[in-house]
Design an enzyme around this catalytic site. Structure first.
Site, PDB file in Angstrom:
ATOM      1  CE1 TYR A 158       3.520   8.839   3.508  1.00 11.86           C
ATOM      2  CE2 TYR A 158       5.715   8.162   2.052  1.00 11.86           C
ATOM      3  CZ  TYR A 158       5.207   8.315   3.405  1.00 11.86           C
ATOM      4  OH  TYR A 158       5.672   8.063   4.539  1.00 11.86           O
TER       5      TYR A 158
ATOM      6  NE  ARG B 192       5.131  19.064   0.158  1.00 12.44           N
ATOM      7  CZ  ARG B 192       5.798  20.212  -0.212  1.00 12.44           C
ATOM      8  NH1 ARG B 192       5.149  21.394   0.317  1.00 12.44           N
ATOM      9  NH2 ARG B 192       6.874  20.378  -0.713  1.00 12.44           N
TER      10      ARG B 192
ATOM     11  CG  ASN C 152      -1.857   6.059  12.555  1.00  6.94           C
ATOM     12  OD1 ASN C 152      -2.815   6.045  13.257  1.00  6.94           O
ATOM     13  ND2 ASN C 152      -1.173   5.168  12.198  1.00  6.94           N
TER      14      ASN C 152
ATOM     15  CB  CYS D 118       1.002   4.987   8.951  1.00  4.43           C
ATOM     16  SG  CYS D 118       1.584   4.766  10.782  1.00  4.43           S
ATOM     17  CG  HIS D 119       3.295  -1.114   8.824  1.00  6.62           C
ATOM     18  ND1 HIS D 119       1.908  -0.650   9.713  1.00  6.62           N
ATOM     19  CD2 HIS D 119       3.238  -1.968   8.253  1.00  6.62           C
ATOM     20  CE1 HIS D 119       1.458  -2.056   9.609  1.00  6.62           C
ATOM     21  NE2 HIS D 119       2.168  -2.754   8.762  1.00  6.62           N
TER      22      HIS D 119
ATOM     23  CB  SER E  77       6.650   7.922  -5.711  1.00  5.15           C
ATOM     24  OG  SER E  77       5.543   8.650  -5.252  1.00  5.15           O
TER      25      SER E  77
ATOM     26  CD  GLU F  29       1.763  -5.896   7.506  1.00  3.72           C
ATOM     27  OE1 GLU F  29       1.183  -5.509   8.470  1.00  3.72           O
ATOM     28  OE2 GLU F  29       1.756  -5.325   6.453  1.00  3.72           O
TER      29      GLU F  29
END
Length: 166
Positions: free
Chosen positions: A104, A118, A127, A135-136, A141, A162
């Site tokens: 993020y 945020r 999304n 977004c996946h 962190s 992936e």
């Protein structure tokens, strides 16, 4: 009038909601089209009808699950939000490559606002075009999955899928 179609995929049922232009307005791992319609910005909402032919997006989704990691890049999306940062974040999200997830924090930096972690998380949560606007591919962190509207099992599957194709 919007069109929608649900596809069977390796990660479960996946529904596409398509605009008259052929662009994807919503997509997600659900058979409940109403759930997806609720995600579309009010300015882009319209009634939807089930259709066998929803244009090339369905073929690109199938190609992706058949192993073509670049197939999603060809899909045109129509996403709208109330803010400039959200639109920029969704655009940047499309550039996150399969097998190369980001945190993020990194996603916020790539989106042009390093302190907006945020906001970056909110861009993921809001999304409406899952998988195609990936977004996946955004993680906490510490490398843990964080959240995913369609379930962490689906997010883990997509990331593993992936990574295996990388």
């Amino acid at each position: 009038m919007l069109k929608y179609r649900t596809l069977d995929t390796n990660a479960g049922a996946f529904t596409l909601v398509i605009a008259p232009t052929g662009a994807v307005r919503a997509a997600g791992f659900t058979e409940n089209v109403g759930e997806l319609l609720d995600l579309i910005h009010p300015e882009l909402q319209a009634p939807a009808e089930q259709a066998d032919d929803v244009g090339p997006a369905a073929g690109h989704i199938r190609s992706y699950f058949d192993g073509d990691r670049t197939a999603l890049d060809s899909i045109v999306v129509e996403q709208h939000s109330g803010g400039e940062f959200m639109r920029q974040a969704w655009k940047v999200m499309r550039d996150i490559k399969p097998g190369a997830p980001v945190t993020y924090t990194e996603f916020a930096r790539l989106s042009g606002r390093p302190a907006a972690v945020r906001g970056a998380a909110s861009a993921c949560a809001r999304n409406p075009v899952a998988l195609i606007t990936p977004c996946h591919r955004v993680l906490r962190s510490d490398g843990s999955l964080g959240g995913y509207r369609w379930g962490l099992a689906v997010k883990r599957f997509l990331l593993d899928f992936e990574e295996a194709k990388a």
